[in-house]
Design a protein around this motif. Structure first.
Motif, PDB file in Angstrom:
ATOM      1  N   GLY A  83     -40.795  -1.544  12.433  1.00 37.91           N
ATOM      2  CA  GLY A  83     -41.269  -0.199  12.737  1.00 37.91           C
ATOM      3  C   GLY A  83     -42.770  -0.163  12.560  1.00 37.91           C
ATOM      4  O   GLY A  83     -43.298  -0.746  11.615  1.00 37.91           O
ATOM      5  N   ALA A  84     -43.460   0.507  13.462  1.00 40.84           N
ATOM      6  CA  ALA A  84     -44.916   0.601  13.372  1.00 40.84           C
ATOM      7  C   ALA A  84     -45.374   1.983  13.828  1.00 40.84           C
ATOM      8  O   ALA A  84     -44.706   2.644  14.624  1.00 40.84           O
ATOM      9  N   TYR A  85     -46.490   2.404  13.316  1.00 42.22           N
ATOM     10  CA  TYR A  85     -47.096   3.692  13.676  1.00 42.22           C
ATOM     11  C   TYR A  85     -48.538   3.418  14.054  1.00 42.22           C
ATOM     12  O   TYR A  85     -49.218   2.630  13.400  1.00 42.22           O
ATOM     13  N   PHE A  86     -49.016   4.041  15.129  1.00 41.29           N
ATOM     14  CA  PHE A  86     -50.426   3.894  15.491  1.00 41.29           C
ATOM     15  C   PHE A  86     -51.009   5.254  15.841  1.00 41.29           C
ATOM     16  O   PHE A  86     -50.287   6.187  16.185  1.00 41.29           O
ATOM     17  N   LEU A  87     -52.323   5.361  15.709  1.00 43.89           N
ATOM     18  CA  LEU A  87     -53.002   6.591  16.095  1.00 43.89           C
ATOM     19  C   LEU A  87     -54.382   6.263  16.626  1.00 43.89           C
ATOM     20  O   LEU A  87     -54.975   5.244  16.279  1.00 43.89           O
ATOM     21  N   THR A  88     -54.841   7.115  17.516  1.00 42.59           N
ATOM     22  CA  THR A  88     -56.193   7.029  18.046  1.00 42.59           C
ATOM     23  C   THR A  88     -56.808   8.414  17.943  1.00 42.59           C
ATOM     24  O   THR A  88     -56.110   9.386  17.666  1.00 42.59           O
TER      25      THR A  88
END
Length: 100
Positions: free
Chosen positions: A30-35
């Motif tokens: 599981g991974a989370y990313f944001l920009t």
């Protein structure tokens, strides 16, 4: 299959997202990313706490802003909860208590 950098790179602003996949050896990931577009949104970092919580926090001396700084993921006894706000911890606690 398209690679993740190719898919995300095709968008000027991919925003934030959750990735859930199985790796080549069968492990779940599981991974989370944001920009961020604005300077304030770009002044954020992802940090993992000792309590297995992933938080989006200011990377400079800015005040806490609940729209840009929040719990992104929390691992509890049986669950991995992703989200973009204060509700993440509440949902994880309720799931651990057997409530939905």
């Amino acid at each position: 299959m398209d690679s993740l950098p190719d898919v995300l790179g095709a968008h000027e602003y991919p925003g934030r997202g959750v990735l859930w996949c199985t790796t080549g050896d069968g492990t779940s990931l599981g991974a989370y990313f944001l920009t961020g577009r604005s300077p304030a949104s770009q002044a954020r970092t992802l940090r993992r706490t000792a309590e297995d919580t992933l938080v989006v926090a200011a990377s400079d001396t800015r005040e806490h802003d609940h729209l840009r700084h929040y719990v992104a993921a929390r691992q509890s006894r049986q669950w991995l909860v992703f989200g973009n706000g204060e509700q993440v911890s509440t949902v994880a606690d309720r799931l651990d208590a057997g409530r939905r």
